[in-house]
Design an enzyme around this catalytic site. Structure first.
Site, PDB file in Angstrom:
ATOM      1  N   TYR A  13       0.816  -1.212   0.000  1.00  0.00           N
ATOM      2  CA  TYR A  13       0.000   0.000   0.000  1.00  0.00           C
ATOM      3  C   TYR A  13       0.855   1.270   0.000  1.00  0.00           C
ATOM      4  CZ  TYR A  13      -3.982  -2.996   1.198  1.00  0.00           C
ATOM      5  OH  TYR A  13      -4.965  -3.964   1.191  1.00  0.00           O
ATOM      6  N   ASN A  37      10.071  -5.010  -6.012  1.00  0.00           N
ATOM      7  CA  ASN A  37       9.135  -5.856  -5.277  1.00  0.00           C
ATOM      8  C   ASN A  37       9.446  -7.310  -5.587  1.00  0.00           C
ATOM      9  OD1 ASN A  37       6.773  -5.838  -3.470  1.00  0.00           O
ATOM     10  ND2 ASN A  37       5.705  -6.847  -5.157  1.00  0.00           N
ATOM     11  N   GLU A 170     -11.491 -11.105  11.557  1.00  0.00           N
ATOM     12  CA  GLU A 170     -12.002 -11.050  10.188  1.00  0.00           C
ATOM     13  C   GLU A 170     -11.928 -12.423   9.517  1.00  0.00           C
ATOM     14  OE1 GLU A 170     -11.914  -6.591   8.540  1.00  0.00           O
ATOM     15  OE2 GLU A 170     -10.016  -7.647   8.245  1.00  0.00           O
ATOM     16  N   GLN A 319      -4.520   2.187   5.731  1.00  0.00           N
ATOM     17  CA  GLN A 319      -4.892   3.600   5.712  1.00  0.00           C
ATOM     18  C   GLN A 319      -3.700   4.505   6.022  1.00  0.00           C
ATOM     19  OE1 GLN A 319      -8.083   6.606   7.999  1.00  0.00           O
ATOM     20  NE2 GLN A 319      -7.892   4.472   8.626  1.00  0.00           N
TER      21      GLN A 319
END
Length: 405
Positions: A13, A37, A170, A319
């Site tokens: 992210y 990556n 979750e 976030q």
């Protein structure tokens, strides 16, 4: 004249958001941007629990990095980062060495086992796309071969989830929705399936609103989850997990499937590279730089940004990583233009939502507590927004959660 070289390590992210903002704001001739990556794709870490439970296909969780980056502005290198040598402004990869003028470290997290014996050998982890796929395949195998046993061992249908934080809860939310279909597919009595959640802390979802925590716990218990709260795992074995019941007593919870979801740490490259750290997380300066280095920015799971209200670091979430990436891109642009007046990072917490399956969730959004369908809807909005910030409307249409109602 050589162009300044910006090297971004990690396509999660934070790293991908940094690259997307840089390629939009910097002209092609002003700098060389390199993204490193270890996979040719980005995966949505916040969706891994769905892939692990088998409620979302793994291909839905990932998308190609080359579909996002500008080919003339960004060079993509698929390789493994071995070590950073900040004194020499170099990065050692598995196959080569890179030099840099500005470095962004966004390498993501690694599993933290807290030294519990047997976890590495016997537990599965929700740590990346391949590990999530492995969990789903393992559970599928346990159910599909159960009926063929001459002596049916019900522990094959028992599942222990270590950890009642966001990832653990979750995953449980998806798992309890998946189990009925697995049982129907393989003619298994659902009463034979046992699901346990073991958490060392004194509560589910530590630090979350108590009223919402109670809602989540009741939802999962109603669907068959048995909680062991305030119960540390002492050891993981082939037979299951040995837990500490207190007063010197232990209990073996027998299960053929143990999923460890109780902790993460920063990337070990941080430790190998000599940065001052705690559990491979660096307490960065207000501009997100590593202490003592003007040209090294550290974001995401490898960084620690203090919350002045709690005097503890903010949890490393998608976030916060994306907000960090946006700021770092802006600050690097300023430095390229000779402007050393860098912006300070201030986390804008837009809320937190924890899913409990396809159509249920809990959350605090803009200061308001929400549960049920409303929270589930907001979770999908947040997921789609994350895709939009990286790849715009096209990525949302391709990979987004468009079934909102």
């Amino acid at each position: 004249m050589n162009k300044p070289k910006i090297v971004v390590l990690g396509g999660g992210y934070g790293g991908l958001q940094t690259v997307v903002k840089l390629q939009k704001s910097i002209r092609e001739n002003d700098a060389e941007i390199i993204l490193v990556n270890n996979h040719p794709y980005h995966y949505e870490t916040t969706w891994l629990h769905e892939a692990a439970a088998g409620t979302l296909q793994p291909d839905r969780v990932r998308y190609s990095i080359e579909d996002i980056i500008h080919p003339r502005k960004v060079q993509f290198i698929q390789d493994t980062v071995e070590k950073i040598i900040p004194e020499e402004k170099k990065v050692q990869l598995g196959s080569k060495e890179l030099s840099y003028d500005y470095l962004v470290v966004a390498l993501g997290a690694e599993v933290e086992t807290f030294g519990i014996q047997g976890l590495k050998e016997h537990a599965l982890t929700i740590s990346n796309l391949n590990s999530a796929r492995k969990i789903n395949e393992h559970i599928e195998k346990e159910f599909s071969t159960y009926q063929a046993e001459k002596e049916k061992v019900d522990e094959r249908l028992s599942i222990v989830v270590g950890g009642a934080g966001f990832t653990g809860i979750e995953f449980l939310g998806e798992l309890v929705n998946r189990i009925p279909k697995l049982c129907a597919d393989h003619q298994i009595d659902p009463q034979k399936v046992k699901i346990y959640c073991v958490e060392a802390a004194p509560t589910v979802l530590p630090g979350f609103d108590p009223e919402l925590v109670e809602y989540a716990k009741k939802v999962l218990e109603k669907k068959g989850v048995e909680f062991y709260i305030g119960t540390p795992i002492k050891e993981c074995t082939k037979e299951g997990v040995l837990v500490d019941k207190g007063n010197g007593e232990t209990e073996l919870i027998q299960a053929n499937t143990v999923v460890w979801a109780a902790g993460v740490r920063g990337n070990s490259v941080i430790e190998k590279s000599g940065f001052e750290n705690v559990r491979a997380r660096v307490a960065v300066d207000p501009h997100l730089r590593a202490p003592g280095y003007q040209d090294v920015f550290i974001i995401g799971d490898c960084s620690a940004v203090m919350n002045k209200e709690t005097n503890r670091p903010y949890p490393p979430t998608a976030q916060i990583a994306m907000q960090q990436g946006k700021l770092v891109a802006k600050n690097i642009k300023n430095l390229l233009q000779g402007n050393n007046d860098l912006e300070t990072f201030v986390f804008d917490n837009k809320g937190t939502v924890c899913s409990l399956g396809e159509d249920d969730a809990i959350g605090v959004v803009f200061g308001k507590k929400i549960t049920g369908f409303k929270a589930s809807f907001m979770k999908k909005v947040i997921d789609n927004r994350s895709l939009f910030l990286i790849g715009g409307v096209g990525l949302v249409l391709k990979k987004g959660k468009l079934k909102m109602f």
